[in-house]
Design an enzyme around this catalytic site. Structure first.
Site, short mmCIF file in Angstrom:
data_model
loop_
_atom_site.label_atom_id
_atom_site.label_comp_id
_atom_site.label_asym_id
_atom_site.label_seq_id
_atom_site.Cartn_x
_atom_site.Cartn_y
_atom_site.Cartn_z
N ASP A 17 1.05 -1.30 -0.13
CA ASP A 17 0.02 0.03 0.04
C ASP A 17 0.84 1.17 0.02
OD1 ASP A 17 -2.54 -0.76 -0.10
OD2 ASP A 17 -2.61 -1.57 1.86
N ASP A 35 -12.86 18.40 8.63
CA ASP A 35 -12.14 17.09 8.10
C ASP A 35 -11.32 16.65 9.09
OD1 ASP A 35 -10.88 15.33 6.66
OD2 ASP A 35 -10.15 16.67 5.26
N ALA A 37 -15.77 9.65 3.21
CA ALA A 37 -15.06 8.83 2.21
C ALA A 37 -15.95 8.49 0.66
CB ALA A 37 -14.88 7.51 2.38
N THR A 52 -18.60 11.11 -0.28
CA THR A 52 -18.62 12.45 -0.82
C THR A 52 -17.21 12.93 -1.55
OG1 THR A 52 -18.37 13.65 1.08
CG2 THR A 52 -20.55 13.01 0.19
N MET A 70 -15.50 14.85 0.05
CA MET A 70 -15.09 16.60 0.19
C MET A 70 -15.57 16.96 1.64
SD MET A 70 -17.87 17.95 -2.55
CE MET A 70 -19.58 17.78 -2.42
N ASP A 128 -10.03 -5.85 3.05
CA ASP A 128 -8.55 -6.52 2.63
C ASP A 128 -8.60 -7.98 2.99
OD1 ASP A 128 -7.12 -4.34 1.95
OD2 ASP A 128 -6.46 -3.79 3.98
#
Lengths: 678, 570
Positions: A303, A340, A375, A377, A379, A518
């Site tokens: 990752d 945020d 996650a 949208t 924004m 995962d």
């Protein structure tokens, strides 16, 4: 004082196991050592017979006694090697495990009342409550709450970590301590079935499952033993034909010297210490095979975030579009990032604060309707008096303003592409239906990661960077850090397909992961390493769990796996190469009476036939002891490509294996000659 | 060693090197090119229809079953012909039927490509038996060797993506192509050359002639050239006459001698190139060739060197010693021509001889025995040699893989426990049957009663016989009287087990390998070509051989050598 007692305990265990494993039922799992056992028994019986019947027609009593003594020691040395490896592994595992022992758990009953029970009585699916200051009684999954947890007891890392229900960091480990807040935890394993308990079984010689490669090697060793058994047994009739009557003692000595006792005696210790080395790096392997597979990995999926780059991207520049004042955009950026809570949001706030100052005044907060980052949208922002302030991925912001009948500034595309080309992430900032400017977020590449990729390439491992970034950004970063290829705009499905495609080509794939999404890929990969902080699903799907939750550790796992194989291969070569010198010591000695002319083969000039045979047997026993440290530590692995690695190993363990016993046997012979017995 | 010796060895190996690629290409075209070139294809189809053969591909079990049934039937037929010999035509000497134990031994011997001969051809076998049973089997046993190799090579080189390919070819197709397109045309050509040099080909009864000294002598006749050609080309080695290639009617001139050596190496050498092409890795093929080439040159050089030394026991005699050890050698071949032939006939499992191996110096004989004991893989028999060598390659790769820290891969396919188990059985098999057989014979009075020599040379004779039969070579230290019930039966067992058990093990490996996916090599993979690989493979072959046979060789030829140096005899 405590440490000394602990060490004494280990020593007692080692000595105990060394003798306990003389049990023929245990030894029969290791055919090479079983043959030594038979030889030791036979020579002991002959000694007793000669001692009590006083026969003089055979070899002198002292000779039979010494041979028997050293054959028993050969066995003990081999057992000792295994016991030491086992002891080391167990000590390590139990020091981790002992943390959980004394804890009293608060179990939640059906009627929501609590009862106190010792942690080791907890069963799977029990629910316990822990508050600040408590130790976590058992491995479990958080079903309610968020807390800071001190995991230093396990990882040695002093900074506390956050664990939260319904996230990718919902796992807790027994023995760690809650620092703040309270948690409700569901216990995930019965006593004796935790990851650590499984680990302890892996390092126990008796219960250990042998790995495929170990089995293949063992078959080879059995084959060699069988061949040498035939060689030695048929030597009796050949001797009779040539006029020599060979005794059981010398035939047993020759046989034990020829069969691959060095590797046969150490193979178990090598396997155990491979797992133990993984454990030392805080890696819990679910099976010995997992460690071995690691050495074979062809493709490594990494990752980007957290592994190749630091977890959070940092803003480096704020680019206003034409006609936009820098302070206006800075203010819009700050206010729209306020809710945020992702690391990026925080770093944006910090960047604005330090570069442009503060634009927000607390008193006007009640007029602002904040919209947190999600996650879906992609924004975040706020509405101030129905004017939307937004910050987010460029395509989403563009879509957002288009919906409000706005459009992209003429420069928009150029700026966005420029940033992407530099490997950065462009973040658009809008007010109303107007895009004010672009924030340039940059990935910070972890120091030292480039060198690691170079090393991996030298090992023949292909690296693949997995990232949610667009292909342009992904390519730039991939080139910068030197990974072989990348998978951009990755989704769990894409990741899975990629793994399957590589496997279809015959490659072995390794990956790390922590989230529940995962889990399928972790299970599909040949080697899946789950972060200890990860969800239970991920941990169950993986074949290794990293207690430190450090994704770059996969590189070390690969080296441990390779080391394991190399150590086995080198010691096998050494063991077989040793036989040349042993032949030259023993064969002339066997026929010295009837064919004295064969002494031309006694190129070492050994003092007497008895001393020759005895020296070879002693050398054979001592070499096991001498190589125990190497077996435990592992032969050093160098990422230099197969050819030079092989040339080196052949030189040291092949050619060296031929020469070393000539010197060793001669030295022992000289010492024996000094005693005057011979 | 004289300049002539050096030149002969050098020239010979140069010719071999030049011929390897063209022969390899031809063999590849015959077996692997689809469709078959020109007229061969339609012709083959007709033969299939005629014989009722279904040319569909077989998996390893079907392939192995066909191979075994075919060969066991072969033993049966040869046995019947030998037993019914007096009732059958072409028996001008009126030879009686062959005793059952000898008949069985000979049948097994010719079916297993060993061509161990416990009989004298001219006084035991009728022309009909020689032609219809023995020459016939020479073709078929050679072809069987090729089939075994082809199946193993396909198992290793075929690329299966989803484990879908599990077949190894068709035994009957491979057998037929070997016989019709490889051995038959080559034999016809070679037989004609031999006849031009003086090898006989007739059905006349033996001639009674009076020699110059006036003594009566029987001169054996027969269809020799036709048998001689395939005897050499198919690495069979069973001579028409007891004297084998030392007999002037089998091997009349130094030129035929040279041709014979070339011809028994031709196909085994060419196959290395064929294999390289099959594996899409010609360098790998050449690397295997280099290993064989090195071991063959070393053996040839050592034998010639030891034979060019005079026998120390004859030092006192008033004869010229610069010729080297000429005892048991034909003057027309000399030391070099005999040593080269002897060394290479033991490298390949041919087993023809143009000199008495029994009369070689102890160390010369040691080299010959070592050639056989290494496993008949230094070129080895047609097909069977490279077959065995590939199994050694797999062991070497297994060890190398362990030493570079990767699960071993050969041609991209993983070598796992199952393959290692089968290969270990293969490696252990020969020491078991050779050493146990030899020691049983030395312990029993029946076994010992056949010995003409005592002391270390007697041990060598018995060891040589067991090595030669188990490894399907067929040459002998002739001092042992092998035509006894004990040895006829014991050697039949050795030859049968030594031939077919390894083939079964190899085919099982092929069956398991063919299913595996091939991985593209990375820099972490050990390459099966180049100098290091060649050294490793040579090292593994010599180490396994030396560690297994060092003690018994010490008591045999090495002790004999020491004794002959100090003048001790038995």
């Amino acid at each position: 004082m405590e440490k000394r007692m602990h060490q004494q305990g280990i020593l007692r265990d080692v000595v105990g196991l060394t003798f306990k494993h003389l049990n023929p039922l245990y030894l029969k799992n290791n055919p090479v050592m079983f043959v030594v056992f038979i030889g030791a028994c036979l020579t002991a019986a002959i000694f007793l017979r000669d001692y009590y019947t006083n026969t003089t027609s055979h070899e002198p009593l002292w000779f039979t006694a010494s041979i028997s003594f050293w054959l028993w020691f050969t066995l003990l040395f081999a057992n000792g090697a295994e016991a030491i490896a086992e002891g080391k592994g167990k000590a390590h595992a139990s020091s981790l495990k002992s943390l959980a022992k004394e804890i009293i758990a608060r179990r939640v009953l059906d009627n929501d009342r609590e009862e106190n029970i010792p942690a080791n009585e907890l069963r799977r699916d029990d629910v316990v409550r822990v508050s600040a200051g408590d130790f976590i009684p058992s491995d479990g999954e958080i079903i309610e709450g968020i807390a800071a947890i001190d995991e230093s007891a396990i990882t040695g890392e002093s900074a506390p970590v956050i664990r939260e229900s319904d996230s990718d960091r919902s796992s807790v480990t027994a023995g760690t301590r809650v620092i703040s807040n309270a948690l409700v935890i569901r216990v995930v394993s019965n006593p004796g079935e935790s990851f650590l308990d499984r680990m302890v079984t892996l390092v126990q010689g008796a219960k250990r499952q042998r790995t495929p490669n170990e089995i293949a090697l063992e078959i080879l060793l059995i084959g060699l033993t069988l061949i040498f058994l035939i060689v030695c047994l048929t030597l009796v009739p050949f001797g009779l034909y040539s006029g020599s009557k060979l005794s059981i003692t010398v035939i047993a000595s020759l046989l034990v010297c020829l069969i691959p006792t060095t590797i046969g005696g150490l193979v178990s210790a090598i396997g155990i210490s491979g797992i133990e080395r993984a454990l030392q790096k805080n890696l819990l392997a679910m099976s010995g095979k997992a460690v071995e597979t690691a050495g074979d990995i062809d493709v490594l999926l990494l990752d980007k975030t957290g592994t190749i780059t630091l977890g959070n991207r940092m803003p480096v520049e704020l680019i206003p579009f034409e006609g936009v004042d820098i302070n206006t955009i800075a203010k819009a950026a700050q206010i729209s990032s306020f809710e945020d809570k992702t690391p990026e949001g925080k770093s944006i706030l910090e960047f604005i604060q330090t570069t442009y100052g503060n634009f927000i005044d607390d008193t006007s907060f009640d007029k602002i309707k904040f919209i947190p980052f999600s996650a879906e949208t992609r924004m975040s922002g706020c509405d101030i008096e129905h004017v939307p302030y937004r910050k987010g991925a460029c395509d989403t912001i563009l879509a957002f303003v288009t919906k409000l009948e706005g459009s992209a500034p003429s420069d928009f595309k150029r700026v966005v592409e420029k940033i992407a080309l530099q490997g950065g992430t462009p973040i658009a900032i809008s007010v109303g239906n107007k895009i004010l400017g672009i924030m340039h977020l940059k990935d910070i590449i972890k120091p030292g990661i480039k060198e690691r990729f170079l090393r991996l390439r030298a090992m023949g491992v292909r690296t693949v960077m997995i990232t949610g970034d667009n292909p342009l950004t992904a390519r730039t970063i991939a080139e910068e850090v030197g990974v072989d290829t990348y998978l951009a705009e990755a989704t769990p499905e894409k990741k899975m397909d990629f793994i399957k495609a590589e496997q279809a080509k015959g490659f072995l794939v390794a990956m790390t992961g922590d989230g529940t999404n995962d889990a399928p890929a972790l299970a599909q990969a040949d080697l899946g390493i789950a972060m200890n902080s990860g969800t239970l699903a991920a941990k169950e799907a993986a074949n290794m769990v990293d207690l430190d939750s450090n994704p770059t550790k996969i590189l070390e796992v690969i080296e441990i796996g390779k080391q394991l194989l190399i150590t086995r291969g080198c010691l096998t070569t050494f063991s077989v190469a040793n036989d040349v010198a042993k032949y030259f010591a023993i064969i002339p000695a066997l026929f010295i009476v009837t064919i004295p002319e064969l002494s031309v083969l006694n190129i070492m000039g050994l003092a007497s036939p008895f001393s020759a045979v005895l020296s070879a047997v002693i050398f054979n026993a001592l070499i096991i002891v001498a190589l125990i440290p190497l077996a435990l530590r592992g032969v050093k692995y160098r990422p230099v490509g197969a050819k030079s690695l092989l040339a080196r190993s052949l030189l040291i363990y092949g050619v060296g294996g031929v020469i070393a016993p000539f010197i060793g046997i001669k030295l022992i012979d000289m010492l024996l000659a000094q005693t005057g017995l011979i | 060693m004289t300049l002539n010796d050096w030149l002969q060895i050098g020239f010979f190996f140069l010719i071999l090197l030049i011929l390897t690629k063209p022969v390899g290409l031809y063999l590849y075209a015959i077996y692997e090119k689809k469709p078959l070139p020109k007229i061969l294809g339609p012709f083959e189809k007709r033969v299939f229809t005629l014989c009722g053969i279904n040319p569909q591909e077989q998996d390893w079990k079907a392939y192995a079953t066909s191979l075994l049934i075919f060969n066991v039937l072969g033993i049966f037929i040869v046995f019947i012909i030998e037993s019914l010999q007096p009732l059958l035509p072409l028996n001008p000497q009126n030879l009686p039927s062959v005793p059952w134990d000898l008949a069985l031994n000979t049948a097994v011997s010719f079916v297993t490509n060993t061509n161990w001969q416990a009989y004298s051809g001219e006084t035991t076998m009728s022309y009909f038996t020689q032609m219809s049973a023995l020459t016939w089997q020479n073709f078929l046993s050679a072809s069987t060797g090729m089939t075994a190799f082809l199946a193993l090579a396909r198992g290793l080189t075929r690329h299966s993506t989803e484990g879908d390919k599990i077949t190894l070819g068709n035994f009957w197709v491979d057998l037929l192509r070997s016989a019709l397109y490889v051995f038959l045309p080559a034999s016809i050509l070679f037989a004609l050359i031999l006849v031009s040099q003086g090898v006989i080909q007739n059905f006349d009864p033996a001639l009674e002639i009076t020699t110059l000294e006036g003594a009566k002598q029987t001169l054996a006749m027969g269809p020799v050239a036709s048998q001689e050609a395939i005897k050499i080309l198919g690495t069979n080695g069973g001579g028409f006459f007891n004297a084998n290639s030392a007999h002037p009617f089998e091997n009349p001139t130094p030129f035929t001698n040279f041709l014979q050596i070339i011809c028994f190496l031709l196909i085994p050498a060419g196959l290395t190139y064929t294999f390289g092409k099959m594996a899409h890795d010609k360098k790998h093929g050449w690397s295997i060739f280099s290993v064989m080439f090195f071991l063959a040159i070393s053996g040839a050089f050592l034998t010639t060197y030891f034979e060019s030394q005079p026998n120390p026991l004859l030092n006192a005699l008033p004869i010229s010693h610069d010729q080297g050890n000429m005892e048991g050698k034909e003057v027309r071949f000399g030391v070099a021509g005999s040593s080269l032939f002897a060394s290479l006939t033991t490298d390949t499992s041919c087993g023809a001889n143009n000199a008495s191996h029994d009369c070689f110096t102890p160390l010369g004989g040691l080299v010959l025995m070592t050639n056989i004991l290494l496993g008949e893989i230094v070129f080895g028999g047609v097909g069977s040699g490279l077959f065995g060598m590939l199994l050694y390659v797999i062991i070497s790769v297994f060890l190398a893989g362990l030493m570079v820290g990767r699960t071993p891969e050969y041609l991209g396919k993983k070598i796992e426990g199952k393959e290692v188990r089968l290969i270990v059985l293969y490696v252990a098999l020969y020491p078991i049957i050779i050493l146990l057989g030899t020691s049983a014979s030395l312990l029993s009075s029946i076994g010992l009663s056949s010995l003409n020599n005592t002391g270390p040379h007697g041990l060598s004779e018995v060891l040589y016989a067991f090595s030669s039969t188990a490894q399907n070579n067929g040459s002998a230290f002739s001092g042992l009287n092998a035509n006894t019930l004990w040895y006829n039966l014991f050697f039949s067992f050795e030859m049968f087990v030594g031939r077919f058990l390894p083939i079964l093990l190899g085919l099982a490996i092929a069956g398991s390998m063919v299913r595996k996916k091939a991985v593209i090599a990375s820099s972490g993979t050990f390459e099966t070509k180049g100098f290091l690989f060649i050294c490793l493979l040579i090292g593994v072959i010599i180490t396994i051989g030396a560690l297994t046979y060092f003690p018994v060789l010490t008591l045999g030829p090495i002790t004999e050598q020491i004794f002959s140096q100090i003048g001790r005899t038995f």
